[in-house]
Design an enzyme around this catalytic site. Structure first.
Site, PDB file in Angstrom:
ATOM      1  N   GLU A  93     -51.029  69.720  27.890  1.00  0.00           N
ATOM      2  CA  GLU A  93     -50.504  70.495  26.756  1.00  0.00           C
ATOM      3  C   GLU A  93     -51.574  71.344  26.064  1.00  0.00           C
ATOM      4  O   GLU A  93     -51.252  72.376  25.467  1.00  0.00           O
ATOM      5  CB  GLU A  93     -49.820  69.576  25.748  1.00  0.00           C
ATOM      6  CG  GLU A  93     -48.506  68.977  26.249  1.00  0.00           C
ATOM      7  CD  GLU A  93     -48.695  67.685  27.028  1.00  0.00           C
ATOM      8  OE1 GLU A  93     -49.846  67.338  27.350  1.00  0.00           O
ATOM      9  OE2 GLU A  93     -47.678  67.023  27.332  1.00  0.00           O
ATOM     10  N   PHE A 122     -41.066  54.864  20.807  1.00  0.00           N
ATOM     11  CA  PHE A 122     -41.850  55.301  21.959  1.00  0.00           C
ATOM     12  C   PHE A 122     -42.134  56.802  21.876  1.00  0.00           C
ATOM     13  O   PHE A 122     -41.231  57.597  21.625  1.00  0.00           O
ATOM     14  CB  PHE A 122     -41.085  54.985  23.255  1.00  0.00           C
ATOM     15  CG  PHE A 122     -41.813  55.464  24.481  1.00  0.00           C
ATOM     16  CD1 PHE A 122     -43.036  54.917  24.828  1.00  0.00           C
ATOM     17  CD2 PHE A 122     -41.297  56.482  25.258  1.00  0.00           C
ATOM     18  CE1 PHE A 122     -43.731  55.372  25.940  1.00  0.00           C
ATOM     19  CE2 PHE A 122     -41.987  56.945  26.372  1.00  0.00           C
ATOM     20  CZ  PHE A 122     -43.206  56.380  26.711  1.00  0.00           C
ATOM     21  N   GLN A 123     -43.375  57.161  22.086  1.00  0.00           N
ATOM     22  CA  GLN A 123     -43.848  58.555  22.001  1.00  0.00           C
ATOM     23  C   GLN A 123     -43.546  59.205  20.663  1.00  0.00           C
ATOM     24  O   GLN A 123     -43.299  60.401  20.575  1.00  0.00           O
ATOM     25  CB  GLN A 123     -43.315  59.394  23.169  1.00  0.00           C
ATOM     26  CG  GLN A 123     -43.911  58.935  24.506  1.00  0.00           C
ATOM     27  CD  GLN A 123     -43.743  59.934  25.626  1.00  0.00           C
ATOM     28  OE1 GLN A 123     -42.752  60.661  25.684  1.00  0.00           O
ATOM     29  NE2 GLN A 123     -44.712  59.980  26.534  1.00  0.00           N
ATOM     30  N   LYS A 158     -34.769  64.805  19.065  1.00  0.00           N
ATOM     31  CA  LYS A 158     -33.963  64.910  20.275  1.00  0.00           C
ATOM     32  C   LYS A 158     -32.474  65.021  19.949  1.00  0.00           C
ATOM     33  O   LYS A 158     -31.742  65.790  20.588  1.00  0.00           O
ATOM     34  CB  LYS A 158     -34.228  63.693  21.165  1.00  0.00           C
ATOM     35  CG  LYS A 158     -33.769  63.887  22.600  1.00  0.00           C
ATOM     36  CD  LYS A 158     -34.238  62.741  23.481  1.00  0.00           C
ATOM     37  CE  LYS A 158     -33.796  62.967  24.926  1.00  0.00           C
ATOM     38  NZ  LYS A 158     -34.187  61.847  25.788  1.00  0.00           N
ATOM     39  N   MET A 171     -75.958  75.412  25.198  1.00  0.00           N
ATOM     40  CA  MET A 171     -76.188  75.653  23.771  1.00  0.00           C
ATOM     41  C   MET A 171     -76.654  74.378  23.076  1.00  0.00           C
ATOM     42  O   MET A 171     -77.509  74.427  22.192  1.00  0.00           O
ATOM     43  CB  MET A 171     -74.919  76.208  23.110  1.00  0.00           C
ATOM     44  CG  MET A 171     -75.172  76.834  21.755  1.00  0.00           C
ATOM     45  SD  MET A 171     -76.354  78.213  21.805  1.00  0.00           S
ATOM     46  CE  MET A 171     -75.264  79.617  21.964  1.00  0.00           C
TER      47      MET A 171
END
Lengths: 171, 579
Positions: free
Chosen positions: B51, B113-114, B163, B477
């Protein structure tokens, strides 16, 4: 190396916002995220159709930081208007406190007498306690609470201040 | 009245908004939306591999096309993985709309969940965010999100959609447009007049331009050139603003700031007037605030009021959109018959600083100097007018210094947040928005590994992006700062256990090229250009080269270290504490 501290000013900000979920978290979070201070914060719905709330924040910081706070608040989409009452001029600041005092005898009499001097109202009483309701400038409440501390103070609840410009115009 | 599901309302509203491409990754909480996508040919979905890649690809698409980037990810880890890209877009003011799935409304707050508090997590790295609890609100919310993302100072907007809201239906056409977000667009006329008078009176003016010019659209770049032509002032640009002004112009001072040119920083320091157009006086530009341009009057043109006086106190703020304010200034200049002072003495002083040749670097017979690699890349690709993306680090600054830009939207780099792993997905997004363009991610061997999985995305969609790795086997760097500040104690900055980039490229169906010798440099670059498909070039460069010039973090912007200077002196605690 030492951390440097800068001179601070106290400002009262009146903020009108859309009454939507998360707005308080957005504003409070903005202050923490950017390292600004909140001394007090009040919020309540002020519109007929429950669309708009007014938030009063007392903050302190160096003048440049106060200006940034103002600008950063205005950047938030649900914020309609930010008025720095301290900057705008003469204004009224009021706060309400509930003060519970418990005791008997002289202390009880003295508490009631002082409440009268401070124009605090008794909103609950038992034979051993009072709850006083006091409204006024924050300093007045500070000094009332300090006196009650000696007379059996049990607890204090304060609203934080609300403010408004003096005179005919809105902020 | 007919009713549609939330997912269908979403699709229709995106189409109405002109969305052609969505970068995303499916998951449980967005399955209804993915099902709506399944048979819908109006929107092209680009399946990324992570993502973070979706968010950066959307940024690359947005920066190179000027259109908002759109991201679609699932709840929980889908959303949290996208956060870096959202924060990146917020810092660099990139228009983006991120659609995140959320667990069903009844499950919110139960540690389902999630489940993650996406609105809470993204609150301070978005311009605005929403949790939509009713499909009837979806269309209005999406429309407002696009308006917020693209108007005023652009930025990312997150819409979190449970959802059940995707599945439930609502009456069609129930979209009451909102109009609460209306940022100012034109500057105050009196401020414009004053700015033009100050510009005409200035004997040592500098135009200091930033990403705001790019964000304002290509017309702003044209107007900037016109204003510069009228007033004759020399011009410098921030990292974000490169390309707004053509690099071959004699008024061009190069980039300013920490790794900017000596002449750009000296001109800023000695100027009597600085006009900042769409820039924000970032600490990488100013150096130590007390020493920044002490004698200059400062005019600050910015669409965002909160940018004014945030770090540097200015004399004249102008709040407005760059395009409109520049046009106002040009009109005012012409109508007031303004004429510039004779700036020949000012240019003579600038030439003196230019003569220091601050971008010079030691030549090598054996090794490929990274600066040379960028110079050759520029020379061999400039005829194609390429789009350059970068990761973050030395290679990014070398690209900014030694690649030259002539038009806006050609230079896509993570400036504010400094996100390693930005360049490859951004190149993918840019290639999708510009199918005919030559898109090159100038990368380092460390940064490229941060979103290396997106090689697969380019393979899947046959995107011929090029990745040009300046491989010095160090997080260069970090190593450079350790050399400068910590007496060369290279703590964890060596890129050990590197993959064989050629084999890696081939494993993904890319072409892999390794350039090890100076003699092979041009041929390697040419082979990259000539290959009709994605290419990784592993260009082995001098390992310990420093990116100079440079002023140290927290140092005055005039105290620039150049090649030949001692880089090993003692550093104070204040300097060590400065980022």
């Amino acid at each position: 190396m030492k951390i440097q501290h800068r001179e601070q000013e106290r400002h009262v900000l009146a903020i009108t916002v859309d009454n939507e979920s998360g707005i308080l978290a957005k504003i409070a979070g903005l202050f923490t995220a950017r390292g600004y201070n909140i001394d007090s914060l009040t919020v309540a719905d002020i519109s007929e159709n429950h669309n708009v709330s007014r938030i009063t924040i007392v903050t302190h910081g160096p003048p440049a930081v106060i200006d940034q706070i103002h600008a950063q608040l205005e950047r938030l989409v649900p914020v309609h208007k930010v008025s720095d009452l301290t900057e705008l001029g003469p204004h009224v600041e009021r706060e309400l406190a509930l003060v519970k005092v418990a005791g008997k005898g002289d202390n009880r009499v003295e508490a009631l007498r002082l409440a009268d001097v401070y124009r605090a109202k008794v909103v609950d009483s038992t034979t051993e306690s009072f709850i006083f309701e006091i409204t006024g400038a924050p300093e007045k409440i500070d000094s009332f609470v300090a006196l009650m501390r000696e007379l059996g103070l049990v607890e204090v609840g304060r609203t934080g201040i609300v403010g408004m410009m003096r005179g005919v115009n809105g902020a | 009245m007919t009713e549609r599901s939330g997912a269908d309302i979403l699709m229709d509203t995106l189409v109405e908004q002109g969305v052609e491409v969505v970068f995303g990754y499916p998951g449980g909480a967005v399955l209804p939306i993915y099902d709506a996508l399944f048979n819908d040919n109006r929107i092209r979905h680009i399946l990324v591999r992570h993502e973070a890649g979706a968010a950066h690809a959307a940024e690359g698409y947005a920066r190179s096309t000027g259109k908002p980037g759109v991201v679609l990810v699932t709840s929980g880890p889908g959303a949290t993985n996208a956060v870096t890209g959202i924060a990146d877009a917020f810092m660099d003011s990139i228009p983006m709309v991120v659609l995140t799935g959320q667990v069903a409304t009844a499950m919110i707050g139960t540690d389902a969940f999630q489940e993650a508090d996406t609105v809470g997590i993204t609150r301070h790295c978005t311009k605005h965010n929403y949790l939509v609890k009713d499909p009837a609100d979806l269309a209005a919310t999406i429309n407002e999100a696009f308006k917020i993302a693209t108007t005023g100072r652009p930025g990312p907007v997150v819409i979190d959609i449970p959802k059940d809201v995707q599945v439930a239906s609502a009456p069609a056409n129930q979209t009451e447009p909102r109009s609460r977000f209306n940022p100012p667009t034109t500057g105050a006329p009196e401020a414009i007049a004053q700015a033009v008078a100050m510009l005409a009176a200035a004997e040592a003016p500098v135009l200091y331009t930033g990403g705001g010019i790019i964000n304002s659209g290509p017309e702003a770049s044209e107007l900037l050139r016109e204003l510069q032509d009228l007033c004759g002032a020399p011009l410098t640009s921030t990292l974000m603003g490169l390309g707004a002004f053509p690099a071959q112009n004699k008024a061009w001072l190069g980039m300013l700031g920490m790794h900017g040119t000596y002449e750009a920083n000296m001109a800023m320091n000695r100027a009597d007037l600085i006009i900042s157009v769409g820039a924000r006086f970032d600490d990488r530009v100013t150096g130590r605030i007390e020493d920044f341009a002490p004698n200059a009057k400062k005019i600050h043109i910015d669409i965002d009021r909160s940018s004014i006086n945030k770090t540097v106190q200015v004399d004249l703020p102008i709040i407005g959109d760059c395009t409109l304010v520049l046009r106002q200034m040009i009109d005012e200049w012409k109508s007031s018959d303004a004429s510039a002072q004779n700036l020949s003495e000012w240019y003579a002083r600038i030439d003196g600083w230019r003569a220091r040749n601050s971008l010079a670097y030691p030549q090598s017979e054996e090794e490929i100097m990274p600066q040379l690699a960028i110079e050759r890349l520029f020379e061999l690709t400039k005829q194609y007018d390429p789009i350059i993306t970068t990761e973050v680090g030395q290679h990014q600054m070398w690209a900014a210094q030694h690649f030259h830009f002539f038009a806006p939207n050609k230079w896509l780099t993570s400036g504010g947040l400094g996100t390693m792993g930005y360049g490859l997905p951004a190149a993918i997004g840019a290639q999708l928005g510009n199918p005919e363009a030559l898109v090159i991610d100038v990368a380092g061997e460390a940064s490229i590994q941060m979103n290396i999985q997106e090689l697969g995305t380019a393979s899947q969609y046959r995107l011929p992006v090029k990745v040009f790795i300046l491989n010095n086997e160090y997080m260069g760097m970090v190593r450079q700062w350790q050399e400068l500040t910590y007496e060369s104690r290279y703590s964890n900055s060596y890129s050990d256990s590197l993959p064989d980039f050629v084999k890696l490229a081939e494993a993904y169906g890319w072409k892999g090229i390794v350039i090890e010798n100076l003699d092979d440099l041009d041929a390697g670059i040419q082979a990259m250009i000539d290959h009709d498909g994605p290419v990784i070039v592993d260009c082995r460069v001098a390992k310990l080269a420093n990116c100079l010039p440079m002023f140290r973090s927290g140092a005055p912007h005039t105290e620039m270290i150049m090649y030949g200077d001692d880089t090993q002196r003692e550093v104070t605690a204040e300097a060590k504490a400065s980022v």
